[in-house]
Design a protein around this motif. Structure first.
Motif, PDB file in Angstrom:
ATOM      1  N   GLN A  43      -3.855  -9.690  -2.880  1.00  0.00           N
ATOM      2  CA  GLN A  43      -2.708  -9.726  -3.775  1.00  0.00           C
ATOM      3  C   GLN A  43      -2.051 -11.102  -3.768  1.00  0.00           C
TER       4      GLN A  43
ATOM      5  N   LYS B  22       3.609  -5.642   3.636  1.00  0.00           N
ATOM      6  CA  LYS B  22       2.515  -4.715   3.407  1.00  0.00           C
ATOM      7  C   LYS B  22       1.624  -5.170   2.256  1.00  0.00           C
TER       8      LYS B  22
ATOM      9  N   LYS C 162      -1.437  -7.093   0.562  1.00  0.00           N
ATOM     10  CA  LYS C 162      -2.770  -7.426   1.023  1.00  0.00           C
ATOM     11  C   LYS C 162      -3.084  -8.888   0.718  1.00  0.00           C
TER      12      LYS C 162
ATOM     13  N   ARG D  45       0.835  -1.207   0.000  1.00  0.00           N
ATOM     14  CA  ARG D  45       0.000   0.000   0.000  1.00  0.00           C
ATOM     15  C   ARG D  45       0.865   1.250   0.000  1.00  0.00           C
TER      16      ARG D  45
END
Length: 328
Positions: A276, A271, A273, A253
């Motif tokens: 993903q 980081k 998600k 992000r």
């Protein structure tokens, strides 16, 4: 200063800093990825031009052309002159020269075990017009994503997309040769689309960016239904690039936090998600399964048109102006 700026946007310089207010009100500094020099794109362009020059030298039109289709153009180029325009309107070598140098040809791949043609064809071009169009597209598409993701991932997408486009083309086209980097370039377009989707939250102007990209893709695929254009290579390259983008191009992000800027005792967590990770795993499975099936079908000599009776319309729509059955 607290900011949630788009990591795609930033001022000059090689690094841009962004601050993010954490839950405990401590300011953690995030550093955007360094802008890398896009040397791979330039090397690919150079290699394609060198290969074309070599092809023209090997072609040697004044020596091997017997005047059946007209004179070599222009004659003062000597051995580097192009084939007669009636034979090759794209200003390039003969089909026999391209075949000799590694053009995609089903007969040679399946019955003469020349699988290397699935790679070599993406470095050959039918003419200087074909070459200039492809290289212009390559430069326009690739520089930004190579700067952001590096040469290794972009090079892998380029080669695998070109290879997959060649495989799909060989499954459906048997009576003509195919050359060009279009499949690899469409792979980069597909990767740009999946990169936009999987990193959706970091973009400003999301809708307009997506619309512009989809318009470019749609126009180029539409051009592929014209005769003498291998749209199967485009489609195969695009599908592979789309999947590879989900696998290779996800990012956090915010950009990675430099370890030296972290307060003591703070560990950097991933980081990425959950979606993903899921998209990457599903895409990897689809890519492996799809490419494996296509390769088995190809080397068994199967004709893709026997399994998809309407697919031939994807590469040539019949018209009173041309005959798709006799396409060269």
């Amino acid at each position: 200063m607290n900011s949630r700026r788009d990591v795609e946007r930033g001022g000059g310089g090689t690094k841009n800093t962004y601050t993010y207010s954490a839950a405990n009100s401590s300011a953690y500094v995030y550093v955007a990825e360094s802008r890398r020099n896009p040397w791979l794109v330039l090397v690919c362009v150079l290699v394609n031009f060198v290969v074309f020059i070599v092809a023209m030298a090997i072609n040697n039109c004044p020596k091997d052309n017997f005047g059946f289709q007209g004179d070599c153009v222009p004659g003062f180029f000597g051995r580097f002159s192009f084939q007669p325009l009636r034979e090759n309107p794209l200003l390039g070598p003969s089909s026999s020269t391209l075949t000799k140098m590694g053009a995609l040809k089903w007969e040679n791949i399946v019955h003469q075990h020349q699988g290397w043609r699935l790679f070599t064809c993406i470095w050959l071009h039918a003419g200087i017009i074909h070459l200039l169009l492809n290289m212009t597209c390559l430069i326009y598409i690739s520089i930004r994503i190579e700067q952001q993701f590096g040469f290794l991932r972009i090079g892998l997408i380029y080669l695998l997309s070109g290879f997959s486009g060649s495989v799909l083309s060989s499954l459906f086209i048997r009576n003509s040769i195919s050359v060009g980097a279009s499949g690899a370039i469409f792979g980069l377009l597909g990767a740009m689309l999946s990169e936009l989707l999987t990193n959706w939250t970091i973009y400003f102007n999301k809708a307009s960016t997506l619309l512009n990209l989809l318009t470019i893709i749609a126009i180029n695929l539409a051009i592929g239904i014209l005769p003498h254009v291998d749209n199967f290579a485009h489609i195969g390259g695009f599908a592979t690039g789309l999947l590879l983008g989900f696998i290779l191009l996800p990012r956090p992000r915010y950009s990675w936090l430099e370890q030296r800027r972290l307060p003591a005792g703070i560990r950097l967590k991933s980081k990425l998600k959950a979606y993903q990770y899921i998209l990457g795993i599903v895409s990897l499975i689809l890519l492996i399964v799809g490419l494996s099936i296509a390769l088995v079908m190809l080397f068994k000599g199967e004709n893709g048109n026997d399994h998809c009776h309407w697919c031939h319309y994807l590469t040539c729509v019949p018209s009173s102006e041309w005959d798709c059955d006799n396409e060269n």
